[in-house]
Design an enzyme around this catalytic site. Structure first.
Site, PDB file in Angstrom:
ATOM      1  N   SER A 227     -23.129  -6.414  -3.040  1.00  0.00           N
ATOM      2  CA  SER A 227     -23.330  -5.695  -4.264  1.00  0.00           C
ATOM      3  C   SER A 227     -22.543  -6.458  -5.364  1.00  0.00           C
ATOM      4  O   SER A 227     -22.110  -7.441  -5.637  1.00  0.00           O
ATOM      5  CB  SER A 227     -23.479  -4.339  -4.363  1.00  0.00           C
ATOM      6  OG  SER A 227     -24.132  -3.748  -5.480  1.00  0.00           O
ATOM      7  N   ASP A 453     -34.749  -5.254  -2.874  1.00  0.00           N
ATOM      8  CA  ASP A 453     -33.679  -4.680  -3.300  1.00  0.00           C
ATOM      9  C   ASP A 453     -33.754  -4.245  -4.569  1.00  0.00           C
ATOM     10  O   ASP A 453     -33.997  -4.866  -5.506  1.00  0.00           O
ATOM     11  CB  ASP A 453     -32.444  -5.712  -3.405  1.00  0.00           C
ATOM     12  CG  ASP A 453     -31.061  -5.268  -3.458  1.00  0.00           C
ATOM     13  OD1 ASP A 453     -30.817  -4.090  -4.157  1.00  0.00           O
ATOM     14  OD2 ASP A 453     -30.325  -5.882  -2.789  1.00  0.00           O
ATOM     15  N   HIS A 483     -30.961  -1.876  -0.429  1.00  0.00           N
ATOM     16  CA  HIS A 483     -29.866  -2.549  -1.189  1.00  0.00           C
ATOM     17  C   HIS A 483     -29.132  -3.371  -0.029  1.00  0.00           C
ATOM     18  O   HIS A 483     -28.204  -2.819   0.918  1.00  0.00           O
ATOM     19  CB  HIS A 483     -29.190  -1.693  -1.897  1.00  0.00           C
ATOM     20  CG  HIS A 483     -27.974  -2.287  -2.748  1.00  0.00           C
ATOM     21  ND1 HIS A 483     -28.106  -3.630  -3.247  1.00  0.00           N
ATOM     22  CD2 HIS A 483     -26.824  -1.841  -3.005  1.00  0.00           C
ATOM     23  CE1 HIS A 483     -27.059  -3.863  -3.980  1.00  0.00           C
ATOM     24  NE2 HIS A 483     -26.297  -2.951  -3.856  1.00  0.00           N
TER      25      HIS A 483
END
Length: 514
Positions: A227, A453, A483
């Site tokens: 991320s 995602d 994610h």
């Protein structure tokens, strides 16, 4: 809205525990310390403080390997490297394999910004246990996070009120109240952490990582970023291209976007994830308890949120589930397909007038534990974002953009558009429009994108691979949900990532896993 890390979780309690941090301050002047040569004093890790989420000390890994913790000194101001220092909290599990085959340390950043690596790595260390064959697994609390000069803003009671506010205002009075609340929060950050705020840029954290590389004794930085951790990794590669070892970016941030484009992309991403949830629920053999068709599922959720805007329902006493808390909880549940069952159960409860599960999901996003104590993830998230991004939006700016955001997502559009006000009245100017990640001369970096995602939409992986430069970014596609990709457990993704990190085998460009 923040983008905390969301690796695969077996239970909702782990998701709550993941979002944690603790607080520490700045050290004094350390002119006599040669920072790259400083020794680290590794010791057994203590139990997390309340501000870290509470609980017990991290459990050993399968096979009995113990976690060790240490503190590394880094300059508060990298423009004055011999001035005051701060402590950067580290955690590691030593390599399990033959010492002759050990590559070095593999440093993890799980995202946010604002996520504590000191708590995240032990929580999900078993997922990366195979990588210990050749690496010490290492993570850290980035500056401003947890025990690394953690930013402090409002107290727990104030945060309860702050997260109850209406973050999607419908009239002038509600807009004024929202802006005033954001300004009050930001003034509290300046009052309690003003010395630290100018030094929380991602470029500062990247320089900390290069110091960490040297202190750990590695010639190159071997790295696993998830991320926001992909943005941090890209900035590191830009600053130190010749020092990049084997690196993987998963759940990839689009480095070409500013805050507005990023928020708009998230609106589209969360809407896609909600669509996929609704299709999954209604496609199963049994009845979907929250709707008979995908469209009905989404219509009932929209109706619930409209009703909560007018009249909240009981949540976790003494707090009620507001429209904002419910939207936040729904978004949290879309970070992983493992959480979809909690969303279904939470919606069922809410339709019956009980908001406990959706509020628990929202609390998880906000870093609140069951004792009512908050980690500093939200304070750190705002502080790092506002240090990085030079955009400062007004209510008029947001109002002008609402039609575009609503077109992207009828459910999340307003929520994410008004979230762009987070840096209103911030004490420190932001650094740039977007990060620079050009890394000509770097070793290959494996860039893994997930087509489903919600938080870092799939297109970001391609943009990151391109921005890193020819011969650097190698794109891998995972056709999945949630994610990130590695934490899905997909065998194809694991084979490609592990093959690169452990054996140096670069996957073929354009490899697709499903």
């Amino acid at each position: 809205m923040p983008n905390p890390p969301r690796p695969r979780a077996a239970a909702l309690a782990i998701a709550v525990a993941l979002l944690s941090a603790s607080l520490a301050g700045c050290g004094g002047s350390e002119d006599s310390v040669d920072l790259p040569s400083q020794p680290l004093s590794w010791k057994d890790c203590p139990a997390p403080a309340e501000s870290e989420g509470g609980g017990d000390a991290p459990s050993p890994l399968p096979g009995g390997a113990e976690w060790q913790c240490a503190t590394m000194k880094a300059p508060l101001d990298w423009d004055d490297p011999k001035g005051s220092t701060i402590g950067i909290a580290l955690i590691r599990a030593k390599a399990s394999g033959n010492k002759d085959r050990r590559i070095g340390s593999l440093i993890f950043n799980f995202g946010g910004p604002g996520g504590s690596g000191v708590t995240s790595l032990p929580a999900f260390g078993a997922d990366y246990a195979r990588l210990r064959a050749r690496y010490d697994l290492v993570s850290f609390d980035p500056r401003g996070v947890g025990r690394s000069a953690g930013v402090e803003c409002e107290d727990d009671e104030q945060l309860d009120e702050y997260f109850q506010q209406d973050s999607t205002p419908d009239d002038t009075a509600e807009r004024t109240k929202l802006v005033d609340n954001i300004k009050s929060f930001n003034r509290a950050c300046e009052k309690r952490s003003g010395k630290t705020l100018p030094h929380l840029r991602t470029t500062d954290a990247a320089r900390d990582m290069d110091l960490m590389r040297q202190v750990l004794g590695d010639d190159r930085l071997h790295y696993f970023g998830i991320s926001y951790g992909t943005e941090l990794g890209g900035v590191y590669a830009h600053l130190f291209p010749k020092k990049v070892g084997r690196a993987v970016f998963d759940g990839v941030v689009d480095p070409t976007q500013g805050p507005e484009q990023s928020s708009l992309g998230q609106a589209e991403g969360f809407q896609l994830a909600l669509d996929n949830y609704a299709k999954d629920c209604t496609s199963k053999a049994g009845d979907c308890p929250v709707g008979d068709s995908p469209q009905e599922v989404k219509e009932k959720i929209a109706k619930l949120l409209d009703e909560l805007d007018e009249k909240p329902i009981p949540g976790i006493f003494p707090r009620d589930l507001t429209q904002t808390a419910a939207t936040n909880g729904i978004a949290q549940s879309l970070y992983s397909q493992d959480f979809w069952e909690y969303l279904t159960e939470g919606l069922q409860q809410a339709y019956d007038g009980d908001g406990k599960i959706l509020m628990l999901l929202s609390d998880s996003m906000n870093g609140r534990n069951e004792d009512g104590k908050y980690s500093n993830i939200q304070a750190a998230n705002v502080s790092i974002n506002c240090a990085d991004d030079n955009s400062r939006y007004t209510a008029k700016d947001v109002e002008a953009k609402l039609p575009e955001f609503r077109a992207a997502s009828s459910l999340f559009g307003d929520y994410l558009a008004w979230g762009m006000l987070g840096c209103t009245g911030w004490a420190v100017d932001g650094a740039a429009d977007h990060p620079d990640v050009g890394a000509t001369g770097s070793a290959p970096i494996l860039v893994v994108g997930n087509t489903g995602d919600p938080a870092t939409p799939f297109e970001g992986a391609r943009k990151m691979a391109g921005a890193l430069g020819d011969g650097v970014g190698v794109e891998l596609t995972y056709k999945g949900q949630g994610h990130g990709a590695y934490d899905s457990g997909n065998a194809c993704v694991h084979s490609a990532v592990d093959g690169y990190l452990l054996d140096g085998t670069v996957p073929k460009e354009g490899t697709v896993c499903s």
